[in-house]
Write an enzyme that holds these catalytic residues in place. Structure first.
Site, mmCIF file in Angstrom:
data_model
loop_
_atom_site.group_PDB
_atom_site.id
_atom_site.type_symbol
_atom_site.label_atom_id
_atom_site.label_comp_id
_atom_site.label_asym_id
_atom_site.label_seq_id
_atom_site.Cartn_x
_atom_site.Cartn_y
_atom_site.Cartn_z
ATOM 1 N N SER A 53 -29.266 3.264 -13.673
ATOM 2 C CA SER A 53 -29.235 4.504 -12.885
ATOM 3 C C SER A 53 -27.865 4.673 -12.251
ATOM 4 O O SER A 53 -27.020 3.776 -12.313
ATOM 5 C CB SER A 53 -30.319 4.495 -11.800
ATOM 6 O OG SER A 53 -30.052 3.486 -10.832
ATOM 7 N N ILE A 55 -24.157 5.262 -11.025
ATOM 8 C CA ILE A 55 -22.843 5.067 -11.647
ATOM 9 C C ILE A 55 -22.948 4.235 -12.915
ATOM 10 O O ILE A 55 -22.319 4.540 -13.930
ATOM 11 C CB ILE A 55 -21.877 4.405 -10.641
ATOM 12 C CG1 ILE A 55 -21.586 5.361 -9.486
ATOM 13 C CG2 ILE A 55 -20.577 3.982 -11.325
ATOM 14 C CD1 ILE A 55 -20.845 4.716 -8.321
ATOM 15 N N SER A 179 -15.936 -0.393 -2.671
ATOM 16 C CA SER A 179 -16.166 0.821 -1.888
ATOM 17 C C SER A 179 -15.065 0.972 -0.861
ATOM 18 O O SER A 179 -14.566 -0.029 -0.319
ATOM 19 C CB SER A 179 -17.519 0.770 -1.180
ATOM 20 O OG SER A 179 -17.646 1.847 -0.263
ATOM 21 N N TYR A 205 -22.679 -4.980 3.712
ATOM 22 C CA TYR A 205 -22.251 -4.405 2.426
ATOM 23 C C TYR A 205 -20.736 -4.194 2.417
ATOM 24 O O TYR A 205 -20.056 -4.534 1.442
ATOM 25 C CB TYR A 205 -22.998 -3.091 2.227
ATOM 26 C CG TYR A 205 -22.639 -2.288 1.016
ATOM 27 C CD1 TYR A 205 -23.216 -2.557 -0.220
ATOM 28 C CD2 TYR A 205 -21.762 -1.206 1.102
ATOM 29 C CE1 TYR A 205 -22.917 -1.786 -1.342
ATOM 30 C CE2 TYR A 205 -21.457 -0.429 -0.001
ATOM 31 C CZ TYR A 205 -22.032 -0.724 -1.218
ATOM 32 O OH TYR A 205 -21.731 0.050 -2.324
ATOM 33 N N THR A 238 -26.399 8.787 -5.389
ATOM 34 C CA THR A 238 -27.200 7.931 -6.260
ATOM 35 C C THR A 238 -28.529 7.616 -5.583
ATOM 36 O O THR A 238 -28.642 7.702 -4.357
ATOM 37 C CB THR A 238 -26.468 6.607 -6.559
ATOM 38 O OG1 THR A 238 -26.345 5.862 -5.343
ATOM 39 C CG2 THR A 238 -25.098 6.856 -7.152
#
Length: 323
Positions: A53, A55, A179, A205, A238
């Site tokens: 799913s 990217i 990111s 993250y 997403t």
């Protein structure tokens, strides 16, 4: 409600979160060279984690369209099979293979890596796209914090384990999907398992995405025959973002990039001659090398700290290696 990610996006871009939005992609795309992606990659083999799913799916589809062999590494078997059917139908390329792997389980990553090398004799490109953003601290079966196990240690074991295969293949490349939120984090060596203080899933993250940048820099130095790169896909709409960060998703939904826009630089890094001509180990956004630190930032680490981080990963990896 302002989430931790929203607040830190404001730090990244001086009061807004436009860094990496749909608008910035459309502006950047005006300078893209169309011929860079007008290539065939038939006969080349690509592994993409998190390929069912978002990217990962967009990258897998783009590579399949160009004739590449695609190894989809996914956690959910049913979703992976649905995605494979969709990609084959859209591209006509049947060289799409599914591998089921939970990257949060460290011993399984080892087992998968060794099994893949026994079965396949070619891997040109590895794309570490899968990530985890659990909002509560959870441990895997080995007692490791799950986000770290997937985002950092899993990527490290998969990459280092596959390096012998990559080095035997033509024009080998490794791409890490990081990111821009990592720009507000300094590499942290003392609390890899996020045991101290309040657990903030988005900031954990962000720390892991900083770790991927450092990992890429160091692996590029250690393995000059492989082209390493790490990239920021922008803020992408997403299912994972919608689930893990509902407030952020709601407030930014009209500005988020499509998965295809988020995947563009990954595909460019994976297939284009132009990308291979860039220095190895660098951080990219929208097909350009960008700094890994904000101006006047406190986020820099010494070479000694970076090397210590890699040693810690090596020690952790070996501790859970099946014998």
């Amino acid at each position: 409600m302002r989430t931790g990610l929203t607040r830190n996006c404001e730090q990244v871009n001086q009061g807004s979160c436009y860094l990496g939005t749909r608008g910035s992609f459309e502006s950047a795309a005006k300078r893209f060279m169309e011929k860079d992606l007008d290539v065939s990659v038939a006969g080349r083999s690509f592994m993409i984690t998190g390929a069912s799913s978002g990217i990962g799916k967009a990258v897998a589809t783009a590579i399949a369209k160009r004739g590449g062999t695609v190894h989809m590494v996914c956690r959910n078997k049913d979703r992976a099979e649905e995605t494979r059917v969709e990609i084959v139908k859209e591209t006509g390329n049947k060289e799409i293979y599914i591998h089921i792997l939970d990257l949060t389980e460290t011993h399984k990553v080892w087992e998968f890596t060794e099994a893949f090398k026994r079965k396949f004799k070619l891997l040109n490109v590895l794309i570490n796209n899968a990530s985890s953003m659990l909002t509560q601290r959870e441990l895997n079966t080995e007692g490791l914090e799950k986000n770290f196990a997937c985002n950092t240690l899993g990527a490290y074991i998969l990459t280092t384990g596959l390096i012998p295969l990559l080095e035997k293949s033509a024009d080998p490349r490794v791409i890490m999907v990081s990111s821009g939120i990592m720009l507000v984090k300094k590499l942290r060596l003392g609390d890899l398992q996020s045991e101290r203080g309040r657990f903030d899933g988005t900031m954990v993250y962000a720390q892991h995405k900083r770790q991927l940048v450092v990992m890429t820099e160091q692996l590029a130095k250690a393995h000059p025959n492989i082209h390493f790169s790490v990239m920021h896909p922008g803020w992408v709409d997403t299912p994972a973002v919608a689930k893990a960060m509902p407030d952020f998703h709601q407030s930014m939904k009209n500005k988020l990039r499509t998965p295809e826009q988020g995947a563009d630089t990954v595909v460019w890094l994976a297939v284009s001659e132009a990308a291979a001509a860039r220095p190895s180990g660098r951080f990219f956004q929208d097909r350009k090398i960008i700094p890994t630190h904000l101006p006047l930032a406190w986020t820099h680490s010494s070479l000694e700290q970076k090397e210590r981080f890699m040693s810690l990963l090596e020690e952790l990896g070996k501790a859970f290696q099946p014998h």
